[in-house]
Design a protein around this motif. Structure first.
Motif, short mmCIF file in Angstrom:
data_model
loop_
_atom_site.label_atom_id
_atom_site.label_comp_id
_atom_site.label_asym_id
_atom_site.label_seq_id
_atom_site.Cartn_x
_atom_site.Cartn_y
_atom_site.Cartn_z
N CYS A 241 0.83 -1.21 0.00
CA CYS A 241 0.00 0.00 0.00
C CYS A 241 0.86 1.24 0.00
N THR A 242 1.84 1.28 0.90
CA THR A 242 2.62 2.51 1.02
C THR A 242 3.57 2.68 -0.16
N MET A 243 3.95 1.58 -0.80
CA MET A 243 4.87 1.70 -1.94
C MET A 243 4.12 1.95 -3.24
N ASN A 244 2.98 1.30 -3.41
CA ASN A 244 2.34 1.33 -4.73
C ASN A 244 1.06 2.16 -4.81
N ASN A 245 0.44 2.45 -3.68
CA ASN A 245 -0.82 3.19 -3.74
C ASN A 245 -0.72 4.58 -3.15
N ALA A 246 0.48 4.95 -2.75
CA ALA A 246 0.62 6.26 -2.11
C ALA A 246 0.50 7.38 -3.14
N ILE A 247 0.10 8.51 -2.64
CA ILE A 247 0.02 9.71 -3.46
C ILE A 247 1.35 10.46 -3.27
N ILE A 248 1.87 11.01 -4.34
CA ILE A 248 3.13 11.75 -4.21
C ILE A 248 2.81 13.18 -3.80
N LEU A 249 3.48 13.64 -2.75
CA LEU A 249 3.21 14.99 -2.24
C LEU A 249 4.32 15.96 -2.65
N SER A 250 3.91 17.18 -3.03
CA SER A 250 4.94 18.21 -3.22
C SER A 250 4.43 19.51 -2.63
N SER A 251 5.36 20.41 -2.37
CA SER A 251 5.00 21.66 -1.72
C SER A 251 4.12 22.51 -2.63
N VAL A 252 3.04 23.06 -2.08
CA VAL A 252 2.17 23.88 -2.91
C VAL A 252 2.84 25.21 -3.25
N PHE A 253 3.84 25.59 -2.47
CA PHE A 253 4.46 26.90 -2.71
C PHE A 253 5.47 26.87 -3.84
N ASP A 254 6.25 25.81 -3.91
CA ASP A 254 7.32 25.82 -4.91
C ASP A 254 7.46 24.50 -5.66
N GLY A 255 6.56 23.58 -5.45
CA GLY A 255 6.61 22.31 -6.20
C GLY A 255 7.71 21.36 -5.77
N VAL A 256 8.43 21.66 -4.68
CA VAL A 256 9.51 20.76 -4.24
C VAL A 256 8.89 19.43 -3.78
N PRO A 257 9.37 18.30 -4.32
CA PRO A 257 8.82 17.01 -3.88
C PRO A 257 9.07 16.79 -2.39
N LEU A 258 8.03 16.40 -1.66
CA LEU A 258 8.18 16.25 -0.21
C LEU A 258 8.17 14.79 0.23
#
Ligand SMILES: C[S@@+](CC[C@H](N)C(=O)[O-])C[C@H]1O[C@@H](n2cnc3c(N)ncnc32)[C@H](O)[C@@H]1O
Length: 555
Positions: A241-258
């Motif tokens: 679940c955590t490897m294959n179904n996770a959503i990728i998050l990035s900062s709303v301010f600058d798009g930096v992957p979080l």
């Protein structure tokens, strides 16, 4: 140990086997209890092979919250973010002094945020005592010892997420166990054969899975909160679940992957390149908001990637990052000229660009297939694919200099195969040039770019993109870019007025997509108030100026 090996099968072992394994989709058992929220339910999706999906039970208006969670079941930071970003609210504190100063001058949180590492493990950090204490109570106490083991390399976010879920389930303070067990029946753990499929689609993901399987003698195993052999399926499920179904998050301010987030409800939403909803990340709250009217019974579809990218780039990003081939209505139409509006007709390339494209075919030979719709494409189509490969190569290369970036833009626009109005490589490339320091040589294209982008943002409900470009426009109004500013003014683009256009747009539209107490809405509102308080014109006068500028561009 042997049980672990079942999970991490070596790639070659399964190469020739039938990969009946699907990474996610499964039939929902008739008696299964779905995760529910008032207005949505989880049901079998109508999209071919997409498994289950999230459906509206009532009608939603544009901007309305469709589903939300205060915090997903797991939120995990990228390895590179673990020591500069708060593990609870996911706010990054910039460590580069120049970035910090620039961000602070724009009132952005990463210009002010300071994070301090946990004194127990020194592996994660928090921006405040409040965040640290909330994190400790809910989850960090289950992982602190596990990840602090000396010599253990930092674990990938998916693995850390699985460790936390297992720790919480073992202690089960919130009586989660039964609930999660029920959810498990809806989220298949996957077949070990699937590891070869993961290996084929994403080598890094495969390696990340391996880090769960530490070599004998590793102390990781003895610190694991749950016995491997007694409940393998649960571990497998958590990890999948955590490897294959996770959503990728990035900062709303600058798009930096979080990092990543996994949640049974939110993660049930399928992807479409023509979405009717958007997932909003309000650090750490997650909300799905309607982008247009959604009728009761309709499937709620969000976009996992930038949906205006060309067909083949979208397919590539979804395959590489999410391991599936998109079956949405837009992709089922294929990559024809109608849906990929930004492509000109391949046969119409003039001599100059045909020669250039022929050279690029040789340069990008190994990648070409990724940019082609089928194996037997015409020579003309191959040329376009090679040019596209070149544009994305430059775009994704952090080391690309201004010269290279400009050449790529010239190729895209000069060849007349791309337009300025779409948020694909062509639109992002000029932004990179501005960021790199800019020059006036491309001011004609720049004015075209900024003004059209403004129209694009305001028409397409792109609050975050509007914010990104507004901060850029603000920088361009500074003395360091005087020459460019004047050049653009000659071409009819008054950057300062344009900046106000963005501010008004953000002020009007941000509350429709973000909660007014979210970090993003707070920053846009504070910026708006500060700027408006500092100008001598009235708001009405400023709005008239913006409208006049807009009239100038309209076709
Ligand atoms: C985050 S999960 C969404 C829930 C999932 N459908 C399920 O049954 O658990 C993402 C997975 O759903 C499937 N999926 C989502 N959108 C899809 C699409 N547009 N086309 C094909 N499969 C899709 C893929 O298998 C993908 O890996």
């Amino acid at each position: 140990m042997h049980t672990q090996n079942a999970l991490v099968a070596q790639p070659n072992e399964h190469r020739d086997q039938d990969h009946s394994y699907r990474l996610i989709p499964s039939k929902i058992p008739a008696n299964a209890k779905m995760p529910t929220d008032n207005g949505v339910e989880v049901k079998q999706s109508q999209m071919p092979g997409a498994g289950k999906g999230l459906f509206a039970r009532v009608t939603f208006s544009p901007g309305e919250i469709v589903a939300s969670v205060d915090r997903p079941l797991v939120t995990e930071l990228e390895i590179d973010r673990m020591l500069d970003t708060c593990a609870w609210c996911c706010q990054r504190g910039a460590t580069d002094p120049i970035e910090r100063k620039t961000a602070a001058s724009m009132g952005l949180p990463h210009g002010f945020t300071e994070v301090k590492s946990c004194t127990g493990c020194h592996r994660v950090a928090y921006c405040s005592r409040t965040c640290q204490s909330k994190a400790w109570k809910r989850e960090h106490k289950y992982e602190c010892k596990v990840i602090s083991v000396e010599d253990l390399p930092p674990l990938p976010p998916g693995v850390r997420g699985a460790i936390k879920i297992l720790g919480r389930l073992k202690a089960d303070p919130d009586n989660e166990f039964i609930h999660v067990r029920k959810i498990m029946s809806l989220w298949p753990a996957g077949d070990p054969n699937g590891m070869s499929e993961i290996y084929r689609l994403n080598k890094k993901r495969f390696d990340d899975f391996q880090s769960w399987d530490k070599p004998p003698g590793s102390t990781l195993e003895s610190h694991m909160p749950m016995d491997w052999t007694s409940d393998l399926s649960l571990e497998k499920w958590c990890l999948m679940c955590t490897m294959n179904n996770a959503i990728i998050l990035s900062s709303v301010f600058d798009g930096v992957p979080l990092g990543i987030a996994f949640d049974p409800l939110i993660s049930s939403a399928n992807h479409s390149c023509d979405p009717n909803a958007v997932l909003v990340f309000n650090q750490p709250r997650h909300e799905i908001r309607a982008l247009r009217k959604i009728k009761a019974g309709e499937e709620i579809l969000i976009s996992y990637i930038e949906p205006t990218n060309p067909f083949n780039v979208r397919q590539m990003q979804l395959e590489e990052n999410y391991l599936f081939t998109c079956q949405c209505t837009k992709c089922l139409k294929g990559g024809n000229l109608e849906t990929d509006e930004f492509l000109g007709h391949p046969e119409n390339l003039d001599d100059e660009y045909r020669k250039l494209a022929d050279k690029l075919i040789a340069r990008h030979e190994s990648k070409l297939s990724k940019f082609l719709m089928s194996d037997n494409e015409s020579e003309a189509q191959k040329r376009l694919a090679a040019m596209e490969a070149e544009a994305y190569d430059v775009l994704e290369n952090d080391q690309a200099g201004t010269g290279e970036t400009k050449e790529a833009i010239e190729m895209c626009i000069g060849s007349k195969m791309w337009s300025w109005t779409y948020h694909n490589s062509v639109v992002v490339l000029p932004r990179n040039i501005f960021i790199q320091g800019s020059s006036t040589r491309h001011s004609g294209s720049a004015s075209n770019y900024i003004s059209r982008y403004f129209l694009h943002c305001t028409r397409k409900n792109r609050v975050i993109n509007a914010w990104a470009v507004s901060t850029l426009v603000n920088v361009l109004c500074g003395t360091a870019h005087k020459e460019l500013y004047q050049e653009l003014a000659k071409g009819g683009v008054q950057l300062r007025v344009l900046y106000f256009g963005f501010l008004f747009y953000l002020h009007d539209h941000t509350p429709r997509i973000f909660r007014s107490d979210s970090p993003f809405a707070r920053v846009t509102e504070i910026t708006y108030k500060q700027i408006i308080a500092g100008v001598t014109y009235s708001e009405t006068e400023l709005k008239e100026k913006v409208q006049a500028l807009g009239r100038h561009w309209r076709p």
